[in-house]
Design an enzyme around this catalytic site. Sequence first.
Site, PDB file in Angstrom:
ATOM      1  N   ASN A  37       9.012   6.169   6.912  1.00  0.00           N
ATOM      2  CA  ASN A  37       9.915   7.826   7.880  1.00  0.00           C
ATOM      3  C   ASN A  37       8.828   7.879   9.009  1.00  0.00           C
ATOM      4  O   ASN A  37       8.266   8.921   9.260  1.00  0.00           O
ATOM      5  CB  ASN A  37      10.129   8.866   6.743  1.00  0.00           C
ATOM      6  CG  ASN A  37       9.077   9.376   6.225  1.00  0.00           C
ATOM      7  OD1 ASN A  37       8.024   8.972   5.826  1.00  0.00           O
ATOM      8  ND2 ASN A  37       9.210  10.494   5.986  1.00  0.00           N
ATOM      9  N   HIS A  58      10.551  10.894  -6.840  1.00  0.00           N
ATOM     10  CA  HIS A  58      10.270  12.176  -6.971  1.00  0.00           C
ATOM     11  C   HIS A  58      10.912  12.595  -7.691  1.00  0.00           C
ATOM     12  O   HIS A  58      11.484  13.642  -7.293  1.00  0.00           O
ATOM     13  CB  HIS A  58       9.830  12.550  -5.876  1.00  0.00           C
ATOM     14  CG  HIS A  58      10.505  12.423  -4.220  1.00  0.00           C
ATOM     15  ND1 HIS A  58      11.954  12.563  -3.918  1.00  0.00           N
ATOM     16  CD2 HIS A  58      10.110  12.107  -2.943  1.00  0.00           C
ATOM     17  CE1 HIS A  58      12.275  12.096  -3.447  1.00  0.00           C
ATOM     18  NE2 HIS A  58      11.338  11.901  -2.073  1.00  0.00           N
ATOM     19  N   HIS A  92       0.798  17.224   6.856  1.00  0.00           N
ATOM     20  CA  HIS A  92       1.867  17.763   8.060  1.00  0.00           C
ATOM     21  C   HIS A  92       0.257  18.505   8.288  1.00  0.00           C
ATOM     22  O   HIS A  92      -0.621  19.294   7.613  1.00  0.00           O
ATOM     23  CB  HIS A  92       2.430  18.570   7.209  1.00  0.00           C
ATOM     24  CG  HIS A  92       3.932  18.033   7.041  1.00  0.00           C
ATOM     25  ND1 HIS A  92       4.867  17.774   8.174  1.00  0.00           N
ATOM     26  CD2 HIS A  92       4.480  17.750   5.609  1.00  0.00           C
ATOM     27  CE1 HIS A  92       5.691  16.720   7.642  1.00  0.00           C
ATOM     28  NE2 HIS A  92       5.650  16.837   6.164  1.00  0.00           N
ATOM     29  N   HIS A 116       4.603   5.264  -4.723  1.00  0.00           N
ATOM     30  CA  HIS A 116       5.486   6.683  -3.610  1.00  0.00           C
ATOM     31  C   HIS A 116       4.155   7.412  -2.342  1.00  0.00           C
ATOM     32  O   HIS A 116       3.857   8.305  -2.343  1.00  0.00           O
ATOM     33  CB  HIS A 116       5.816   7.395  -3.862  1.00  0.00           C
ATOM     34  CG  HIS A 116       7.338   8.235  -3.350  1.00  0.00           C
ATOM     35  ND1 HIS A 116       8.718   8.742  -3.068  1.00  0.00           N
ATOM     36  CD2 HIS A 116       6.940   9.169  -1.255  1.00  0.00           C
ATOM     37  CE1 HIS A 116       9.340   9.355  -1.974  1.00  0.00           C
ATOM     38  NE2 HIS A 116       8.003   9.360  -1.070  1.00  0.00           N
ATOM     39  N   ALA A 122       8.375  20.067   4.649  1.00  0.00           N
ATOM     40  CA  ALA A 122       8.081  19.405   3.566  1.00  0.00           C
ATOM     41  C   ALA A 122       7.387  18.687   3.886  1.00  0.00           C
ATOM     42  O   ALA A 122       7.134  18.139   4.133  1.00  0.00           O
ATOM     43  CB  ALA A 122       9.463  19.359   3.833  1.00  0.00           C
ATOM     44  N   LYS A 157      13.644   1.725   1.413  1.00  0.00           N
ATOM     45  CA  LYS A 157      14.288   3.066   1.424  1.00  0.00           C
ATOM     46  C   LYS A 157      15.314   3.955   1.915  1.00  0.00           C
ATOM     47  O   LYS A 157      15.389   3.385   3.134  1.00  0.00           O
ATOM     48  CB  LYS A 157      13.041   3.851   1.821  1.00  0.00           C
ATOM     49  CG  LYS A 157      12.371   5.263   1.694  1.00  0.00           C
ATOM     50  CD  LYS A 157      12.508   5.698  -0.059  1.00  0.00           C
ATOM     51  CE  LYS A 157      12.760   7.267  -0.198  1.00  0.00           C
ATOM     52  NZ  LYS A 157      10.918   8.400   0.517  1.00  0.00           N
ATOM     53  N   ASP A 209       4.107  10.750  -3.352  1.00  0.00           N
ATOM     54  CA  ASP A 209       5.047  11.143  -2.190  1.00  0.00           C
ATOM     55  C   ASP A 209       4.085  12.039  -1.738  1.00  0.00           C
ATOM     56  O   ASP A 209       4.174  13.624  -1.407  1.00  0.00           O
ATOM     57  CB  ASP A 209       5.840  12.430  -3.043  1.00  0.00           C
ATOM     58  CG  ASP A 209       7.107  12.339  -1.913  1.00  0.00           C
ATOM     59  OD1 ASP A 209       6.989  12.212  -0.430  1.00  0.00           O
ATOM     60  OD2 ASP A 209       8.100  13.820  -1.426  1.00  0.00           O
ATOM     61  N   HIS A 228       2.991   8.663   2.031  1.00  0.00           N
ATOM     62  CA  HIS A 228       3.324   8.189   3.225  1.00  0.00           C
ATOM     63  C   HIS A 228       1.999   8.870   4.020  1.00  0.00           C
ATOM     64  O   HIS A 228       0.629   9.443   3.616  1.00  0.00           O
ATOM     65  CB  HIS A 228       3.835   9.702   3.694  1.00  0.00           C
ATOM     66  CG  HIS A 228       5.463  10.035   3.086  1.00  0.00           C
ATOM     67  ND1 HIS A 228       6.747   9.620   3.904  1.00  0.00           N
ATOM     68  CD2 HIS A 228       5.525  10.420   1.834  1.00  0.00           C
ATOM     69  CE1 HIS A 228       6.914  10.079   2.753  1.00  0.00           C
ATOM     70  NE2 HIS A 228       6.666  10.555   1.499  1.00  0.00           N
ATOM     71  N   LEU A 229       2.047   7.792   4.788  1.00  0.00           N
ATOM     72  CA  LEU A 229       0.467   7.587   5.484  1.00  0.00           C
ATOM     73  C   LEU A 229       0.885   7.812   7.741  1.00  0.00           C
ATOM     74  O   LEU A 229      -0.413   8.676   7.738  1.00  0.00           O
ATOM     75  CB  LEU A 229      -0.433   6.323   5.696  1.00  0.00           C
ATOM     76  CG  LEU A 229      -0.327   5.814   3.967  1.00  0.00           C
ATOM     77  CD1 LEU A 229      -0.770   4.497   3.809  1.00  0.00           C
ATOM     78  CD2 LEU A 229      -1.906   6.663   3.794  1.00  0.00           C
ATOM     79  N   ARG A 230       1.825   8.155   7.911  1.00  0.00           N
ATOM     80  CA  ARG A 230       1.911   9.068   9.252  1.00  0.00           C
ATOM     81  C   ARG A 230       1.405   7.315  10.216  1.00  0.00           C
ATOM     82  O   ARG A 230       1.039   5.972   9.568  1.00  0.00           O
ATOM     83  CB  ARG A 230       0.927   9.947   9.597  1.00  0.00           C
ATOM     84  CG  ARG A 230       1.671  10.983   8.603  1.00  0.00           C
ATOM     85  CD  ARG A 230       2.961  11.385   8.639  1.00  0.00           C
ATOM     86  NE  ARG A 230       3.837  12.477   7.530  1.00  0.00           N
ATOM     87  CZ  ARG A 230       4.196  12.659   6.911  1.00  0.00           C
ATOM     88  NH1 ARG A 230       5.441  12.007   6.969  1.00  0.00           N
ATOM     89  NH2 ARG A 230       4.588  13.381   6.331  1.00  0.00           N
ATOM     90  N   HIS A 232      16.140   8.156  -2.362  1.00  0.00           N
ATOM     91  CA  HIS A 232      15.550   9.511  -2.111  1.00  0.00           C
ATOM     92  C   HIS A 232      16.981  10.733  -2.212  1.00  0.00           C
ATOM     93  O   HIS A 232      17.939  10.086  -1.361  1.00  0.00           O
ATOM     94  CB  HIS A 232      15.337  10.758  -0.578  1.00  0.00           C
ATOM     95  CG  HIS A 232      14.828  11.835   0.004  1.00  0.00           C
ATOM     96  ND1 HIS A 232      13.828  11.835  -0.265  1.00  0.00           N
ATOM     97  CD2 HIS A 232      15.830  13.345  -0.475  1.00  0.00           C
ATOM     98  CE1 HIS A 232      13.936  13.549  -0.397  1.00  0.00           C
ATOM     99  NE2 HIS A 232      14.785  14.252  -0.537  1.00  0.00           N
TER     100      HIS A 232
HETATM  101  O1  DOR Z   1       8.210  16.461   0.676  1.00  0.00           O
HETATM  102  C1  DOR Z   1       8.159  15.721   1.084  1.00  0.00           C
HETATM  103  N1  DOR Z   1       7.773  15.180   2.273  1.00  0.00           N
HETATM  104  N2  DOR Z   1       9.852  14.887   0.977  1.00  0.00           N
HETATM  105  C2  DOR Z   1       9.670  13.925   1.457  1.00  0.00           C
HETATM  106  O2  DOR Z   1      10.808  13.168   1.346  1.00  0.00           O
HETATM  107  C3  DOR Z   1       9.093  14.130   2.559  1.00  0.00           C
HETATM  108  C4  DOR Z   1       8.024  13.810   2.639  1.00  0.00           C
HETATM  109  C5  DOR Z   1       7.358  14.052   4.344  1.00  0.00           C
HETATM  110  O3  DOR Z   1       7.491  12.755   5.528  1.00  0.00           O
HETATM  111  O4  DOR Z   1       6.914  14.803   4.602  1.00  0.00           O
HETATM  112 ZN    ZN Z   2       8.760  10.573  -0.161  1.00  0.00          ZN
END
Ligand code: DOR
Ligand code: ZN
Length: 367
Positions: free
Chosen positions: A45, A177, A253, A17, A265, A102, A249, A19-21, A139
């Site tokens: 996402n 998560h 950011h 799990h 988050a 997802k 996860d 996230h790479l953006r 989620h």
């Molecule tokens: O804390 C989180 N950040 N929870 C998520 O489900 C998404 C993630 C994000 O993409 O920043």
């Molecule tokens: Zn996530």
Amino acid sequence: MSNETNTIRIPMPDDWHLHLRDGDVLPVTVNHAASRCRRAIVMPNLKPPIRTVEEAASYRSRIREVCKFEHFQPLMTLYLTDNTSPADIQAAKDSDFVFAVKLYPAGATTNSEDGLTSVKKAESTLARMEELDFPLLVHAESTSPDIDVFDREKAFIDGDLSWICNRFKKLRIVFEHVSSKDGVDFVESQGKRMGATVTPHHLLLTRNDLLVGGLKPHHYCLPVVKTEEDRTALLNACLKHDNVFAGTDSAPHPRSRKESHSCAAGIYTAPFFPELYAMAFERFFSNSGRDLKDLETFLRDFLCLRGERFYGLPLNDKQGIDTGIWLELQKVKTKNPESYPFGADELVPLFAGKDLDYKAEIKMADI
Ligand code: DOR
Ligand code: ZN
């Protein structure tokens, strides 16, 4: 772990799990992740989200283009919307690079605006997923404004997730998560058709770490970290269940979005996640009177074998010999960076400027 060397040796881990953006920060996030893992389930996402196989193919090319590590394999996912069709699922199944879909309840978390507004809207799509044995990643948080933020996992389980599980008894699901004892209990009740990912931050932090002595934006994620009882339930579940595996996860950011009145988050752990899991479990083994000799075997299983078994992917071999790449974790205090460059901003990792208990090094065979 050998007592003489204090070194844990495992195959290069996988992250189930991540996230790479996209865009100018992609080289940073991809190379951090690839410095610690061989395969990763990449979350969809983005803005706009990855909804089709074509979009996943193009995102995957952008990831591969910036990656400096040959071993890294991004495993792609699609974002479930009210309009995802059974044909989209068939196309994903027919591809050799999309591995799951997802489900974000609309409004539950970062970039979830295009998520499902009602699980019933996805009924025919979920039916096709069940038929094709295509995994659903969830989620699991309710979005009802009247539900306390600490109870949102339980509310989602009691509502939508129970509906999905009862309606589609063979659908394979990953409870992403998992963050609470209620979540652990539910995963246990579903047997082998349900897997779960557990993040290093949910294993290391409680809500005290978020709230006591001033709000800590870099400890804020969704689902929010919970109580000591929940944290202990997660640690025990990892030790007990073969279908509970590592998924960071890790969610980057920019500092300005974290240290702001509307703190985004997400907790960033990709560049040192095996070290974090080793820390969490070494402490847990010690505190619960377990033999530290078993730590290496456990970490190998949790980080390198269970997820691929669930997804039906080629297994990492025990020593990382077949793949020619493994990771050594030495019990040496290592100072974590204060931040990383991140486009025009900065990226602050978990435990910025603090000591980690382990130091990791990639080892490669001459093959
Ligand atoms: O804390 C989180 N950040 N929870 C998520 O489900 C998404 C993630 C994000 O993409 O920043
Ligand atoms: Zn996530």
